[in-house]
Scaffold this motif. Structure first.
Motif, PDB file in Angstrom:
ATOM      1  N   ALA A 290      16.985 -10.723   1.198  1.00 21.80           N
ATOM      2  CA  ALA A 290      17.133 -11.115   2.601  1.00 21.80           C
ATOM      3  C   ALA A 290      16.164 -10.340   3.485  1.00 21.80           C
ATOM      4  O   ALA A 290      15.734 -10.826   4.533  1.00 21.80           O
ATOM      5  N   GLU A 291      15.791  -9.119   3.069  1.00 21.37           N
ATOM      6  CA  GLU A 291      14.880  -8.286   3.879  1.00 21.37           C
ATOM      7  C   GLU A 291      13.439  -8.767   3.746  1.00 21.37           C
ATOM      8  O   GLU A 291      12.651  -8.641   4.679  1.00 21.37           O
ATOM      9  N   SER A 292      13.081  -9.312   2.588  1.00 24.65           N
ATOM     10  CA  SER A 292      11.685  -9.676   2.339  1.00 24.65           C
ATOM     11  C   SER A 292      11.598 -11.005   1.570  1.00 24.65           C
ATOM     12  O   SER A 292      11.185 -11.051   0.418  1.00 24.65           O
ATOM     13  N   PRO A 293      11.995 -12.099   2.232  1.00 25.00           N
ATOM     14  CA  PRO A 293      12.052 -13.391   1.526  1.00 25.00           C
ATOM     15  C   PRO A 293      10.689 -14.087   1.476  1.00 25.00           C
ATOM     16  O   PRO A 293       9.763 -13.705   2.191  1.00 25.00           O
ATOM     17  N   TYR A 294      10.604 -15.118   0.651  1.00 28.96           N
ATOM     18  CA  TYR A 294       9.373 -15.900   0.569  1.00 28.96           C
ATOM     19  C   TYR A 294       9.190 -16.818   1.783  1.00 28.96           C
ATOM     20  O   TYR A 294       8.077 -17.194   2.111  1.00 28.96           O
ATOM     21  N   VAL A 295      10.291 -17.209   2.419  1.00 27.67           N
ATOM     22  CA  VAL A 295      10.200 -18.019   3.642  1.00 27.67           C
ATOM     23  C   VAL A 295      10.891 -17.262   4.773  1.00 27.67           C
ATOM     24  O   VAL A 295      12.095 -17.021   4.730  1.00 27.67           O
ATOM     25  N   ARG A 296      10.094 -16.878   5.763  1.00 24.41           N
ATOM     26  CA  ARG A 296      10.611 -16.137   6.910  1.00 24.41           C
ATOM     27  C   ARG A 296      10.648 -17.088   8.113  1.00 24.41           C
ATOM     28  O   ARG A 296       9.626 -17.692   8.454  1.00 24.41           O
ATOM     29  N   LEU A 297      11.814 -17.258   8.705  1.00 24.92           N
ATOM     30  CA  LEU A 297      11.986 -18.211   9.799  1.00 24.92           C
ATOM     31  C   LEU A 297      11.910 -17.468  11.131  1.00 24.92           C
ATOM     32  O   LEU A 297      12.673 -16.528  11.364  1.00 24.92           O
ATOM     33  N   LYS A 298      10.989 -17.886  11.985  1.00 29.80           N
ATOM     34  CA  LYS A 298      10.819 -17.233  13.293  1.00 29.80           C
ATOM     35  C   LYS A 298      10.976 -18.273  14.402  1.00 29.80           C
ATOM     36  O   LYS A 298      10.175 -19.204  14.499  1.00 29.80           O
ATOM     37  N   ALA A 299      11.985 -18.090  15.231  1.00 27.92           N
ATOM     38  CA  ALA A 299      12.258 -19.048  16.311  1.00 27.92           C
ATOM     39  C   ALA A 299      11.270 -18.864  17.459  1.00 27.92           C
ATOM     40  O   ALA A 299      10.961 -17.746  17.863  1.00 27.92           O
ATOM     41  N   ILE A 300      10.788 -19.990  17.958  1.00 28.20           N
ATOM     42  CA  ILE A 300       9.908 -19.982  19.138  1.00 28.20           C
ATOM     43  C   ILE A 300      10.443 -21.015  20.127  1.00 28.20           C
ATOM     44  O   ILE A 300      11.253 -21.869  19.765  1.00 28.20           O
ATOM     45  N   GLU A 301       9.975 -20.903  21.365  1.00 29.93           N
ATOM     46  CA  GLU A 301      10.297 -21.900  22.386  1.00 29.93           C
ATOM     47  C   GLU A 301       8.995 -22.417  22.977  1.00 29.93           C
ATOM     48  O   GLU A 301       7.942 -21.800  22.796  1.00 29.93           O
ATOM     49  N   VAL A 302       9.091 -23.529  23.668  1.00 27.60           N
ATOM     50  CA  VAL A 302       7.912 -24.083  24.349  1.00 27.60           C
ATOM     51  C   VAL A 302       7.299 -23.004  25.235  1.00 27.60           C
ATOM     52  O   VAL A 302       8.012 -22.313  25.961  1.00 27.60           O
ATOM     53  N   GLY A 303       5.982 -22.823  25.117  1.00 30.70           N
ATOM     54  CA  GLY A 303       5.274 -21.821  25.911  1.00 30.70           C
ATOM     55  C   GLY A 303       4.989 -20.543  25.142  1.00 30.70           C
ATOM     56  O   GLY A 303       4.125 -19.762  25.543  1.00 30.70           O
ATOM     57  N   ASP A 304       5.692 -20.319  24.035  1.00 26.76           N
ATOM     58  CA  ASP A 304       5.443 -19.111  23.237  1.00 26.76           C
ATOM     59  C   ASP A 304       4.083 -19.217  22.541  1.00 26.76           C
ATOM     60  O   ASP A 304       3.682 -20.298  22.097  1.00 26.76           O
ATOM     61  N   THR A 305       3.405 -18.083  22.436  1.00 28.16           N
ATOM     62  CA  THR A 305       2.072 -18.035  21.825  1.00 28.16           C
ATOM     63  C   THR A 305       2.107 -17.192  20.559  1.00 28.16           C
ATOM     64  O   THR A 305       2.771 -16.153  20.515  1.00 28.16           O
ATOM     65  N   ILE A 306       1.394 -17.650  19.537  1.00 24.76           N
ATOM     66  CA  ILE A 306       1.329 -16.967  18.242  1.00 24.76           C
ATOM     67  C   ILE A 306      -0.129 -16.627  17.974  1.00 24.76           C
ATOM     68  O   ILE A 306      -0.996 -17.500  18.048  1.00 24.76           O
ATOM     69  N   GLY A 307      -0.397 -15.365  17.672  1.00 19.90           N
ATOM     70  CA  GLY A 307      -1.759 -14.946  17.360  1.00 19.90           C
ATOM     71  C   GLY A 307      -2.174 -15.444  15.974  1.00 19.90           C
ATOM     72  O   GLY A 307      -1.383 -15.391  15.035  1.00 19.90           O
ATOM     73  N   LEU A 308      -3.405 -15.958  15.880  1.00 21.18           N
ATOM     74  CA  LEU A 308      -3.964 -16.410  14.603  1.00 21.18           C
ATOM     75  C   LEU A 308      -5.186 -15.542  14.298  1.00 21.18           C
ATOM     76  O   LEU A 308      -5.725 -14.904  15.213  1.00 21.18           O
ATOM     77  N   PRO A 309      -5.661 -15.530  13.045  1.00 22.57           N
ATOM     78  CA  PRO A 309      -6.829 -14.694  12.731  1.00 22.57           C
ATOM     79  C   PRO A 309      -8.040 -14.999  13.633  1.00 22.57           C
ATOM     80  O   PRO A 309      -8.777 -14.092  13.997  1.00 22.57           O
ATOM     81  N   ASP A 310      -8.249 -16.274  13.991  1.00 17.39           N
ATOM     82  CA  ASP A 310      -9.428 -16.640  14.794  1.00 17.39           C
ATOM     83  C   ASP A 310      -9.054 -17.303  16.109  1.00 17.39           C
ATOM     84  O   ASP A 310      -9.814 -18.131  16.606  1.00 17.39           O
TER      85      ASP A 310
END
Ligand SMILES: [Zn+2]
Ligand SMILES: [Zn+2]
Length: 255
Positions: A108-128
């Motif tokens: 549960a601490e380090s699973p293969y699929v990690r679910l992260k909730a976001i809402e409209v307007g939230d920004t996620i950093g990408l490598p580029d």
């Protein structure tokens, strides 16, 4: 950042695949059957999935992607979407019946699929660059995505009916060069489009006014086998000055 279209159709039937776009090497927008065209080494590079909604044509290959990471000691993937969408994945896909619950495997601490909730307007950093969740109006909770690279920006509608907030939002992005927009129905099926939260050409046309004139409009979510008829129908109805093309497997867009 290079965006590679792995699938952009509403269903399957060679050469079509359902929605999946690769951003650089490590990010997916949606995880439809298109992702199955990548080789194992490419699949193991994927670290995150920006998921528009929980319909199967957009998330159906997520369990199999997780399986590749589990089977090859991969890093696993983080799935970003609305809480309702993540709840649906947990309840209906990763439930120990349809597929192993990779949200708690191997731990549960380090699973293969990690679910992260976001809402409209939230920004996620990408490598580029970065991605921002955009409003959408579908039959179930859904978002679109704005992807901003060093030079240009791309907006993806996700599955949606008419959503003025999406078009007002992206009209404010100065670097916007490409819009990837679903059109699922023709104008003979407007009641179905309204009922299921999809677009038809005449529902989309009035929303395009705020767009800068040079923006490239790519049509996604067409039914395999119907593309030539639909593209002709769409060109007949949308404003003639617009640059309109079919989004299909193999298209690349540089941002
Ligand atoms: Zn869809
Ligand atoms: Zn859908």
């Amino acid at each position: 950042m290079r965006v590679t279209i792995l699938g952009a159709s509403s269903g399957i039937g060679r050469p079509a695949h359902t929605t999946s776009f690769l951003l650089g090497n490590s990010t997916l927008i949606d995880c439809g059957t298109g992702v199955g065209t990548l080789d194992v080494a490419q699949l193991l590079q994927i670290e995150r999935v920006l998921l528009s909604h929980s319909h199967l044509d957009h998330c159906g290959f997520l369990p199999l992607l997780a399986d590749v990471h589990a089977g090859h000691a991969g890093p696993g993937v983080t799935v970003y979407s609305q809480q309702e969408t993540l709840d649906a994945l947990k309840q209906h896909l990763f439930n120990g019946v349809i597929w192993p619950d990779y949200t708690v495997t191997p731990s549960a601490e380090s699973p293969y699929v990690r679910l992260k909730a976001i809402e409209v307007g939230d920004t996620i950093g990408l490598p580029d660059g970065m991605a921002t969740a955009l409003p959408a109006q579908h039959s179930i909770p859904a978002v679109g995505w704005l992807v901003e690279g060093d030079w240009r920006a791309l907006a993806f509608s996700g599955d949606t009916g008419p959503c003025p907030a999406f078009w007002q939002w992206i009209a404010q992005v100065p670097s916007l060069s490409d819009v990837l927009c679903e059109i699922t129905y023709d104008d003979d099926h407007l009641p179905q489009a309204r009922r299921y939260g999809h677009l038809a050409p005449s529902l989309l046309a009035p929303l395009l006014d705020p767009l800068p004139p040079a923006v490239h409009l790519w049509v996604s979510h067409l039914d395999p086998g119907e593309e030539p008829r639909m593209m002709q129908h769409i060109r007949d109805i949308l404003p003639p000055h617009l640059l309109v093309e079919q989004l299909k497997v193999g298209v690349t867009i540089e941002l």
